[in-house]
Motif scaffolding. Structure first.
Motif, PDB file in Angstrom:
ATOM      1  N   LEU A  60       0.811  -1.220   0.000  1.00  0.00           N
ATOM      2  CA  LEU A  60       0.000   0.000   0.000  1.00  0.00           C
ATOM      3  C   LEU A  60       0.844   1.271   0.000  1.00  0.00           C
ATOM      4  CD1 LEU A  60      -2.939  -0.924   2.410  1.00  0.00           C
ATOM      5  CD2 LEU A  60      -2.800  -1.132  -0.081  1.00  0.00           C
ATOM      6  N   ASP A  61       2.044   1.217   0.572  1.00  0.00           N
ATOM      7  CA  ASP A  61       2.870   2.425   0.604  1.00  0.00           C
ATOM      8  C   ASP A  61       3.533   2.726  -0.745  1.00  0.00           C
ATOM      9  OD1 ASP A  61       4.429   0.171   0.842  1.00  0.00           O
ATOM     10  OD2 ASP A  61       5.876   1.061   2.241  1.00  0.00           O
ATOM     11  N   HIS A  62       3.330   1.852  -1.747  1.00  0.00           N
ATOM     12  CA  HIS A  62       3.911   2.084  -3.077  1.00  0.00           C
ATOM     13  C   HIS A  62       2.857   2.289  -4.167  1.00  0.00           C
ATOM     14  CE1 HIS A  62       8.094   1.529  -2.115  1.00  0.00           C
ATOM     15  NE2 HIS A  62       7.914   0.309  -1.628  1.00  0.00           N
ATOM     16  N   VAL A  63       1.595   2.027  -3.879  1.00  0.00           N
ATOM     17  CA  VAL A  63       0.608   2.020  -4.970  1.00  0.00           C
ATOM     18  C   VAL A  63       0.388   3.396  -5.588  1.00  0.00           C
ATOM     19  CG1 VAL A  63      -0.584  -0.067  -4.209  1.00  0.00           C
ATOM     20  CG2 VAL A  63      -1.335   2.164  -3.333  1.00  0.00           C
ATOM     21  N   LYS A  64       0.460   4.452  -4.786  1.00  0.00           N
ATOM     22  CA  LYS A  64       0.236   5.780  -5.362  1.00  0.00           C
ATOM     23  C   LYS A  64       1.330   6.162  -6.352  1.00  0.00           C
ATOM     24  CE  LYS A  64      -2.671   7.801  -1.772  1.00  0.00           C
ATOM     25  NZ  LYS A  64      -2.757   8.707  -0.594  1.00  0.00           N
ATOM     26  N   SER A  65       2.541   5.751  -6.097  1.00  0.00           N
ATOM     27  CA  SER A  65       3.636   6.126  -6.997  1.00  0.00           C
ATOM     28  C   SER A  65       3.791   5.180  -8.177  1.00  0.00           C
ATOM     29  CB  SER A  65       4.955   6.200  -6.220  1.00  0.00           C
ATOM     30  OG  SER A  65       5.250   4.969  -5.605  1.00  0.00           O
ATOM     31  N   TYR A  66       3.310   3.942  -8.048  1.00  0.00           N
ATOM     32  CA  TYR A  66       3.477   2.971  -9.133  1.00  0.00           C
ATOM     33  C   TYR A  66       2.207   2.737  -9.956  1.00  0.00           C
ATOM     34  CZ  TYR A  66       8.208   1.446  -7.988  1.00  0.00           C
ATOM     35  OH  TYR A  66       9.567   1.395  -7.801  1.00  0.00           O
ATOM     36  N   LEU A  67       1.044   2.773  -9.329  1.00  0.00           N
ATOM     37  CA  LEU A  67      -0.199   2.460 -10.035  1.00  0.00           C
ATOM     38  C   LEU A  67      -1.060   3.683 -10.326  1.00  0.00           C
ATOM     39  CD1 LEU A  67       0.488  -0.307  -8.369  1.00  0.00           C
ATOM     40  CD2 LEU A  67      -1.854  -0.897  -8.971  1.00  0.00           C
ATOM     41  N   TYR A  68      -0.985   4.693  -9.441  1.00  0.00           N
ATOM     42  CA  TYR A  68      -1.915   5.819  -9.527  1.00  0.00           C
ATOM     43  C   TYR A  68      -1.185   7.153  -9.582  1.00  0.00           C
ATOM     44  CZ  TYR A  68      -4.472   1.888  -7.405  1.00  0.00           C
ATOM     45  OH  TYR A  68      -4.979   0.641  -7.120  1.00  0.00           O
ATOM     46  N   ASN A  69      -0.019   7.181 -10.214  1.00  0.00           N
ATOM     47  CA  ASN A  69       0.809   8.377 -10.221  1.00  0.00           C
ATOM     48  C   ASN A  69       0.212   9.541 -11.001  1.00  0.00           C
ATOM     49  OD1 ASN A  69       1.743   6.095 -12.008  1.00  0.00           O
ATOM     50  ND2 ASN A  69       2.726   7.760 -13.115  1.00  0.00           N
ATOM     51  N   LYS A  70      -0.793   9.279 -11.839  1.00  0.00           N
ATOM     52  CA  LYS A  70      -1.486  10.337 -12.575  1.00  0.00           C
ATOM     53  C   LYS A  70      -2.983  10.375 -12.240  1.00  0.00           C
ATOM     54  CE  LYS A  70       2.122  11.775 -14.879  1.00  0.00           C
ATOM     55  NZ  LYS A  70       2.671  13.128 -14.666  1.00  0.00           N
ATOM     56  N   LYS A 116      -2.286   3.914 -28.054  1.00  0.00           N
ATOM     57  CA  LYS A 116      -1.515   4.464 -26.941  1.00  0.00           C
ATOM     58  C   LYS A 116      -2.303   5.555 -26.233  1.00  0.00           C
ATOM     59  CE  LYS A 116       3.058   3.450 -28.865  1.00  0.00           C
ATOM     60  NZ  LYS A 116       4.388   3.993 -29.274  1.00  0.00           N
ATOM     61  N   MET A 117      -2.274   5.502 -24.914  1.00  0.00           N
ATOM     62  CA  MET A 117      -2.811   6.581 -24.089  1.00  0.00           C
ATOM     63  C   MET A 117      -1.616   7.289 -23.464  1.00  0.00           C
ATOM     64  SD  MET A 117      -6.214   4.801 -22.368  1.00  0.00           S
ATOM     65  CE  MET A 117      -6.683   6.354 -21.574  1.00  0.00           C
ATOM     66  N   HIS A 118      -1.296   8.452 -23.991  1.00  0.00           N
ATOM     67  CA  HIS A 118      -0.023   9.094 -23.687  1.00  0.00           C
ATOM     68  C   HIS A 118       0.051   9.698 -22.283  1.00  0.00           C
ATOM     69  CE1 HIS A 118       1.783   8.683 -27.685  1.00  0.00           C
ATOM     70  NE2 HIS A 118       0.550   8.819 -28.139  1.00  0.00           N
ATOM     71  N   ALA A 119      -1.081   9.977 -21.671  1.00  0.00           N
ATOM     72  CA  ALA A 119      -1.058  10.641 -20.361  1.00  0.00           C
ATOM     73  C   ALA A 119      -1.522   9.735 -19.230  1.00  0.00           C
ATOM     74  CB  ALA A 119      -1.919  11.903 -20.398  1.00  0.00           C
ATOM     75  N   SER A 120      -1.680   8.446 -19.501  1.00  0.00           N
ATOM     76  CA  SER A 120      -2.251   7.554 -18.493  1.00  0.00           C
ATOM     77  C   SER A 120      -1.196   6.793 -17.704  1.00  0.00           C
ATOM     78  CB  SER A 120      -3.207   6.550 -19.139  1.00  0.00           C
ATOM     79  OG  SER A 120      -3.753   5.681 -18.166  1.00  0.00           O
ATOM     80  N   ASP A 121      -1.466   6.663 -16.402  1.00  0.00           N
ATOM     81  CA  ASP A 121      -0.681   5.778 -15.555  1.00  0.00           C
ATOM     82  C   ASP A 121      -1.195   4.351 -15.718  1.00  0.00           C
ATOM     83  OD1 ASP A 121      -3.083   5.748 -14.138  1.00  0.00           O
ATOM     84  OD2 ASP A 121      -2.364   7.055 -12.542  1.00  0.00           O
TER      85      ASP A 121
END
Length: 280
Positions: A177-187, A254-259
């Motif tokens: 959980l301490d990594h999901v915002k930076s790896y999965l939901y960064n945008k 391609k979705m250029h702005a998606s995380d």
């Protein structure tokens, strides 16, 4: 004379309106089935379900066995892809004789998606893989990926294998959980990331090492499409390109702005792209 012109104009307008309705209404509606990835559930698609339904499409987001609110079995009881994908297989199996669906699989969802394609080729019109793994015949989820994919995530503490004392392999895998915002939901919006943190669960590990039997007659008969997410930090674009090269689809978008989570970061764009692919 003015009355005649007005009546003619009104009639022409009605004809055009009816023509537009026929073109854009029932005849262009689609049936989507949305499959989540590692640790997620049907809940992650809530924006996409709403948008697709608002546009008149039929849509189902499913919880695979032991994920989301599906408690037909606990995570450690799921030992096969068939068991894990059972909700998807039941849904497709219950379709009408002439009904077909567009399957959409995200990330790990590419594995049960491929399994369902082999089981029900006549019920699936298209398969859309979103930053997903695309195993070929006699490949597993793990063996189909770039060899660096999972060592990187485990070493960085993003994916946590859950072990039992008497087991050689993990029984499940979880997202830290301490990594999901930076790896999965960064945008993604912070409220969606917070929602995910409260709902993520572990996923059965055996499904990632089971080798799939995929035939050209069944799996190979279905049109496949791939959506690359260019701001994905969990499964970076070069790893997605590796999967595409190993098992090329009909077309790549391609979705250029998606995380890694376009259902949160770019829901409108994803919705429109799914509809576009369904009409091809």
């Amino acid at each position: 004379m003015a009355l005649k012109w007005s009546t003619t104009t009104a009639a022409l307008g009605l004809i055009l309106l009816l023509a537009f309705h026929v073109q854009e209404g029932e005849g262009s509606q689609h049936h989507f089935v949305l499959i989540h990835g590692l640790g997620h559930g049907a809940w992650c698609w809530y924006k996409i379900v709403t948008l697709l339904k608002q546009k008149g499409h039929t849509v189902a987001a499913l919880d695979l066995t032991s994920n989301g609110i599906n408690r037909a079995a606990s995570t450690d009881q799921v030992k096969s892809i068939a068991h894990y994908a059972e909700p998807l297989l039941q849904y497709i199996g219950n379709l009408g004789n002439d009904e077909k669906v567009t399957l959409v699989g995200h990330s790990l969802g590419g594995c049960p998606l491929s399994y369902a394609m082999e089981m029900y080729p006549t019920k699936i019109s298209k398969a859309i893989f979103i930053s997903a793994f695309t195993p070929r015949n006699n490949q597993s989820f793990l063996s189909s990926a770039n060899p660096k994919t999972f060592p990187r995530l485990v070493e960085n503490g993003v994916v946590v294998p859950n072990m039992e004392a008497d087991s050689e392999l993990p029984i499940s895998a979880s997202l830290a959980l301490d990594h999901v915002k930076s790896y999965l939901y960064n945008k993604s919006p912070v409220e969606d990331a917070n929602l995910a943190e409260s709902l993520l669960t572990s996923t059965p590990f055996p499904i990632s090492v089971e080798f799939l039997k995929l035939s050209e007659e069944s799996y190979g008969s279905i049109r496949r499409f791939y959506i690359v997410l260019m701001k994905d930090r969990l499964f970076p674009p070069e790893y997605q390109e590796y999967s595409i090269a190993q098992n090329p689809p009909e077309k790549v978008f391609k979705m250029h702005a998606s995380d890694h989570s376009p259902f949160f970061s770019q829901p409108d764009q994803l919705c429109n792209l799914l509809i576009h692919i369904a009409t091809l």
